[in-house]
Motif scaffolding. Sequence first.
Motif, PDB file in Angstrom:
ATOM      1  N   ALA A 169       0.967  -1.159  -0.160  1.00 42.49           N
ATOM      2  CA  ALA A 169       0.108  -0.061   0.135  1.00 42.49           C
ATOM      3  C   ALA A 169       0.820   1.372   0.021  1.00 42.49           C
ATOM      4  O   ALA A 169       0.412   2.184  -0.621  1.00 42.49           O
ATOM      5  N   ASP A 170       1.978   1.067   0.693  1.00 39.98           N
ATOM      6  CA  ASP A 170       2.693   2.586   0.873  1.00 39.98           C
ATOM      7  C   ASP A 170       3.473   2.651  -0.567  1.00 39.98           C
ATOM      8  O   ASP A 170       3.413   3.753  -1.019  1.00 39.98           O
ATOM      9  N   LEU A 171       3.913   1.421  -1.199  1.00 36.21           N
ATOM     10  CA  LEU A 171       4.421   1.846  -2.597  1.00 36.21           C
ATOM     11  C   LEU A 171       3.290   2.191  -3.336  1.00 36.21           C
ATOM     12  O   LEU A 171       3.654   3.157  -4.544  1.00 36.21           O
ATOM     13  N   ALA A 172       2.248   1.684  -3.511  1.00 39.95           N
ATOM     14  CA  ALA A 172       1.226   2.250  -4.500  1.00 39.95           C
ATOM     15  C   ALA A 172       0.807   3.648  -4.287  1.00 39.95           C
ATOM     16  O   ALA A 172       0.627   4.437  -5.115  1.00 39.95           O
ATOM     17  N   GLN A 173       0.845   4.208  -2.817  1.00 40.52           N
ATOM     18  CA  GLN A 173       0.726   5.322  -2.493  1.00 40.52           C
ATOM     19  C   GLN A 173       1.673   6.252  -3.330  1.00 40.52           C
ATOM     20  O   GLN A 173       1.567   7.452  -3.510  1.00 40.52           O
ATOM     21  N   ARG A 174       2.919   5.903  -2.839  1.00 41.85           N
ATOM     22  CA  ARG A 174       4.110   6.932  -3.100  1.00 41.85           C
ATOM     23  C   ARG A 174       3.844   6.928  -4.939  1.00 41.85           C
ATOM     24  O   ARG A 174       4.291   8.052  -5.428  1.00 41.85           O
ATOM     25  N   GLN A 175       3.597   5.895  -5.622  1.00 41.09           N
ATOM     26  CA  GLN A 175       3.651   5.801  -7.022  1.00 41.09           C
ATOM     27  C   GLN A 175       2.478   6.649  -7.448  1.00 41.09           C
ATOM     28  O   GLN A 175       2.509   7.327  -8.363  1.00 41.09           O
ATOM     29  N   LEU A 176       1.411   6.658  -6.894  1.00 39.30           N
ATOM     30  CA  LEU A 176       0.297   7.449  -7.128  1.00 39.30           C
ATOM     31  C   LEU A 176       0.617   8.920  -7.024  1.00 39.30           C
ATOM     32  O   LEU A 176       0.335   9.854  -7.880  1.00 39.30           O
ATOM     33  N   THR A 177       1.352   9.264  -5.902  1.00 39.62           N
ATOM     34  CA  THR A 177       1.867  10.936  -5.555  1.00 39.62           C
ATOM     35  C   THR A 177       2.757  11.072  -6.612  1.00 39.62           C
ATOM     36  O   THR A 177       2.590  12.397  -7.362  1.00 39.62           O
TER      37      THR A 177
END
Length: 428
Positions: A169-177
């Motif tokens: 989830a952290d990686l997905a959020q970082r890539q979304l940002t």
Amino acid sequence: MPVSMGRELVTAVPPRRPDGPEAAPPGGLTLLVIEDDPAGSLAIPELLDASGGRVRVRTARNLTEAERLLTDDVHCILLDLALPDSTAGGAEDGGGPGADGGDGGELGILRRVLRMAPRHAVLALTAEDDAERAAEAVRVGAQDFLFRGELDGRVLSRAIRYAVERKRADLAQRQLTESRLRAQENARLERGLLPTPLLGGSELRFAARYRPGRSRALLGGDFYDTVRTADGTVHAMIGDVCGHGPDEAALGVELRIAWRALTFAGLCGDQLLGTLQRVLEHERPSDEIFATLCTVDIAPDGRRAGLCLAGHPAPLIAGTGRGPRLLPHEDIGGPALGVLPNARWPRMQVELGGTWSLMMYTDGLIEGRTGQGDLRLGQDGMLGIVGRLMAAGLRGEALLDAVLAQVRELNGGELTDDVAVLLLDRGQ
């Protein structure tokens, strides 16, 4: 008459799947344990994942071994914070006191693990009486912590699953940002690539479409502009920087802004293009970069215009009772900007008539396929498409939309090159 402008843009790209450890297979998760316990007191119980499958366990005694065992099928790392600093690895592995910038010891080892495995979930293992260090490990970057006395199968299995999902989830959020930041940057470039025409007081109607090639999301090297000067002359320009990407897109913006400033300063024809070539030569990232350009200056009465071509396709003109045709361009063109020093670009006077539509375009529109092998559409194919659509009564933005739709259909999908099309109408 109102001035209108259409913009057809690729405005969003679906977020890609986060890179990193692959999703857990039906057979279970893989855990990499990094610990060096000579007494053998650290015992990893048998672990089961959510589906009841066994969690595979690998053990490394130091970071050198851990790096060798850290393959793509590892989902989580369990790091013993009591691992002696001397076992972290040699100097080439970032080990040794002070290798983490002054914070040696247990958290220094954690930081090295996080650098070594930035896309893997990490669990910190510590003693029950070291809760403060355990909390600090989470602040540094671990997904969670466990006390040695909690190492039963149920708690550890649950902690592994939680850490893996939290990291994902952290990686997905970082890539979304990051994707949002790129979209904002692209939007700023779009505002430069797709200008607002300055045609106040003109009777001409304006429309445009811009689409970057399918492999480049929002950026492209095509550019255009249209302005009306104080004497009533309408000036239009369209160009194409060779290559693709942010450098070429930025250069296109610079050339467009320079063209607008030079046009308002009164330059025209060969003098204007010569100055633009000097701008390009100064701003381009390499000597191999060049740009094609077409400029048209339409007289205040709207019946005639001056045409200059710098390695660019000739515009299309259509009038009452006459099908679309290319403006006369034999023996008038000059080379693309940035190709030959001291080049010249003659200006040709052309008759437009009383009622007409003028379409300027980049070569991406005519280089698509026709559905017959590798046969390209070309200018003749484009004239045929525009003629049939105009005979059906299409004008303005509807005409441009239909032209692009038919060109894409013949190509069998999105065009690989950038496409910019500009349309000026008088008396329609």
